[in-house]
Design a protein around this motif. Structure first.
Motif, short mmCIF file in Angstrom:
data_model
loop_
_atom_site.label_atom_id
_atom_site.label_comp_id
_atom_site.label_asym_id
_atom_site.label_seq_id
_atom_site.Cartn_x
_atom_site.Cartn_y
_atom_site.Cartn_z
N ALA A 82 0.85 -1.16 0.06
CA ALA A 82 0.10 -0.04 -0.12
C ALA A 82 1.05 1.32 0.03
O ALA A 82 0.51 2.30 -0.57
N GLY A 83 2.06 1.29 0.80
CA GLY A 83 2.81 2.52 0.85
C GLY A 83 3.68 2.72 -0.49
O GLY A 83 4.26 3.67 -0.58
N LEU A 84 3.80 1.71 -1.34
CA LEU A 84 4.51 1.64 -2.48
C LEU A 84 3.97 2.04 -3.80
O LEU A 84 4.84 2.56 -4.72
N VAL A 85 2.72 1.61 -4.13
CA VAL A 85 2.08 1.74 -5.13
C VAL A 85 0.94 2.82 -4.89
O VAL A 85 0.57 3.10 -3.71
N ASP A 86 0.62 3.34 -6.04
CA ASP A 86 -0.72 4.29 -5.92
C ASP A 86 -1.86 3.84 -5.59
O ASP A 86 -3.01 3.94 -6.52
N ILE A 87 -2.10 2.97 -4.62
CA ILE A 87 -3.36 2.74 -4.15
C ILE A 87 -3.75 3.05 -2.93
O ILE A 87 -4.84 2.67 -2.41
N PHE A 88 -3.01 4.26 -2.44
CA PHE A 88 -3.42 4.81 -1.16
C PHE A 88 -4.55 5.84 -1.53
O PHE A 88 -4.95 6.12 -2.53
N GLY A 89 -5.29 5.94 -0.22
CA GLY A 89 -6.14 7.08 -0.39
C GLY A 89 -7.45 6.78 -0.81
O GLY A 89 -7.81 5.61 -1.05
N ASP A 90 -8.38 7.69 -0.92
CA ASP A 90 -9.82 7.54 -1.44
C ASP A 90 -10.08 7.28 -2.66
O ASP A 90 -9.35 7.74 -3.65
N SER A 99 -9.89 2.93 8.15
CA SER A 99 -9.23 4.37 8.70
C SER A 99 -7.90 4.32 9.10
O SER A 99 -7.19 5.16 9.07
N ASN A 100 -7.65 2.94 9.28
CA ASN A 100 -6.17 2.76 9.90
C ASN A 100 -5.11 2.31 8.65
O ASN A 100 -4.22 2.28 8.76
N ILE A 101 -5.73 2.47 7.37
CA ILE A 101 -4.79 1.97 6.15
C ILE A 101 -3.62 2.99 6.11
O ILE A 101 -2.43 2.45 5.98
N GLU A 102 -3.99 4.14 6.03
CA GLU A 102 -2.85 4.96 5.71
C GLU A 102 -1.74 5.15 6.75
O GLU A 102 -0.98 5.99 6.59
N VAL A 103 -1.84 4.63 7.99
CA VAL A 103 -1.14 4.93 9.22
C VAL A 103 -0.52 3.66 9.58
O VAL A 103 -0.01 3.47 10.89
N ASN A 104 -0.44 2.51 8.74
CA ASN A 104 0.17 1.43 9.17
C ASN A 104 -0.17 0.52 10.13
O ASN A 104 0.91 0.17 10.88
N VAL A 105 -1.43 0.65 10.57
CA VAL A 105 -2.12 0.03 11.68
C VAL A 105 -3.11 -1.21 11.18
O VAL A 105 -3.54 -1.18 9.91
#
Ligand code: AHM
Ligand code: MG
Length: 354
Positions: free
Chosen positions: A65-73, A139-145
Motif C-alpha cells: 500500500a505504501g509503495l504503489v498508488d493505491i493509497f487514499g480515497d 481508517s487505519n490503512i494510511e497509518v500502517n495499523v
C-alpha cells in the motif's frame, strides 16, 4: 540466545506440533477436515480455498500500500455514507473475483456494496452465501495499523432456487463457517466451521497459510477492555458505571483492567481472543444501534468467539439469535471472554442477578 517459543506462552497443542516439526498448510487442513464427512462433495472446501486465495491477494495489496498508488480515497461513497478507501474497493473486488471464479458461491453481501450480488454457478455447486467486510478498520490503512477481512458463510436454504437477499437474511446460528484475516505484524487467517477455532499464519516465503494456532480457546476471564471511551458521555449509565468499575484498584479481581483500542475490530478482537478481554461497541446517541454491522461483522465474530468458549451479546440478546432484517443492519456489540461479557451485562441490567 532468547528462546523464540518460551514455554509459558505457547499453547500445548501448538507446542507439540512445533516440537514435532510438523507443518500443516490450510489446504491440507481443509482436506483432512473433508475426510470426516464421507458424503462431502468438496464444495465447501473449495469455497474456503477461494476465500484464502483472495486473502493472499488482499494481503499482497495491503503490504504494497505504501509503495504503489493505491493509497487514499477512491472517490466513491459506500452504502454507509463513508468515503471508500481505494484498498476497500480493491479488497471487495478481489473477494468477488475469487468467489465468482470458484463457482461455489451464489450470493455475496458486502459492506462495500449496497445490494447483494447474485453470482452465476454451475448446477451441482454454488450453494453458499458469503457475507463480508472486505477491509475492516479502513481508517487505519494510511497509518500502517493492522486491518482485516471478515467473512460469514451460509448455505442457500433447501428448496430455494434463487439466491435473493432474503436467503441471506438468516440468523447467525445458521452460519456454516465464519472467519477473519488480520493483516498485522504477520498475516493470520482464523476460522471456524462450528467445530472449534483454528488459526493459520501466512508464511510469505512459501505463500501458504500454516496451522499455527490449533483449537483456539479464549480465556474465561481477561483484563483487557477495548472501547472508544471518547464516546463516554453518550454511553448509557450502566456502561459508564462498568467503565468506572474496570478502573478501580482491586488486586483480587486483577483491576484496574488494561485499555487497548486499535479502532480495527478485527485486530482488537484477535488480540482479546488470544489474551482474554472484551470489545465493546455500544449504542450511543450518535449511533442508536451501535456502529458495527450484524451480518458481516458481529455475527461471524460471535460465531468464532462462542466456538472459542467466549460470549457475544448486544447487551441483552445473544448476537447469533438476532433476526436480521437488512443486509447492512447495525447492532451494539459486547464480545469476548465469557466472565467479562457477563460482568458488563450485570451493569447494564442491574436488576438481574450478578
Ligand atoms: P469500518 O468497517 O468502516 O472500518 O468501521 C468499523 C470499524 C471497526 O473496525 C472499529 O472497531 C470501529 O469501526 C471503530 O470505530 P470508532 O472510530 O467509532 O471507534
Ligand atoms: Mg468494518
Amino acid at each position: 540466545m532468547t528462546d523464540p517459543h518460551p514455554r509459558s506462552t505457547v499453547p500445548n497443542a501448538r507446542r507439540a506440533s512445533l516440537d514435532a516439526g510438523a507443518v500443516m498448510t490450510l489446504e491440507q487442513f481443509i482436506i483432512d477436515q473433508q475426510h470426516r464427512f464421507p458424503h462431502s462433495t468438496g464444495s465447501f472446501s473449495r469455497l474456503i480455498r477461494d476465500i484464502s486465495v483472495a486473502a493472499k491477494i488482499i494481503n499482497r495489496d495491503v503490504r504494497r500500500a505504501g509503495l504503489v498508488d493505491i493509497f487514499g480515497d477512491s472517490g466513491q461513497i459506500n452504502v454507509q455514507g463513508e468515503v471508500q478507501k481505494k484498498l476497500d474497493a480493491l479488497a471487495h473486488a478481489e473477494m468477488e473475483r475469487a468467489l465468482r471464479r470458484g463457482g461455489e458461491c451464489v450470493l455475496i453481501g458486502s459492506e462495500e456494496h449496497a445490494e447483494a450480488i447474485p453470482l452465476q454457478t454451475s448446477s451441482e455447486s454454488g450453494r453458499y452465501i458469503v457475507l463480508m467486510d472486505p477491509l475492516d478498520g479502513s481508517s487505519n490503512i494510511e497509518v500502517n495499523v493492522s486491518i482485516g477481512t471478515i467473512f460469514s458463510v451460509y448455505r442457500l436454504p433447501e428448496g430455494q432456487a434463487e439466491a435473493t437477499l432474503d436467503a441471506a437474511l438468516q440468523p447467525g446460528t445458521q452460519q456454516v463457517a465464519a472467519g477473519y484475516v488480520v493483516y498485522g505484524s504477520s498475516t493470520m487467517l482464523v476460522y471456524t466451521t462450528g467445530d472449534g477455532v483454528n488459526g493459520f499464519t501466512l508464511d510469505p516465503s512459501i505463500g501458504e497459510f500454516i496451522l499455527s494456532h490449533p483449537n483456539i480457546r479464549t480465556p474465561r476471564q481477561g483484563r483487557i477492555y477495548s472501547v472508544n471511551v471518547g464516546n463516554y458521555r453518550s454511553f448509557d449509565a450502566g456502561l459508564r458505571a462498568y467503565l468506572e468499575w474496570v478502573q478501580e484498584e482491586d488486586p483480587a479481581t486483577n483491576r484496574p483492567f488494561t485499555l487497548r483500542y486499535i479502532g480495527s475490530f478485527v485486530s482488537d478482537f484477535h488480540r482479546n481472543l488470544l489474551k482474554g478481554g472484551i470489545y465493546i461497541y455500544p449504542a450511543n446517541t450518535r449511533d442508536p444501534e451501535g456502529k458495527l454491522r450484524l451480518m458481516y461483522e458481529a455475527n461471524p465474530m460471535a460465531f468464532i468467539v462462542e466456538q472459542a468458549g467466549g460470549r457475544a451479546t448486544d447487551g441483552t440478546r445473544r448476537i447469533l439469535s438476532k433476526r436480521p432484517e437488512a443486509l447492512h443492519q447495525r447492532t451494539p456489540v459486547f464480545i469476548g471472554s465469557e466472565e467479562m461479557v457477563r460482568r458488563v451485562e450485570s451493569f447494564l441490567h442491574p436488576s438481574s442477578a450478578r
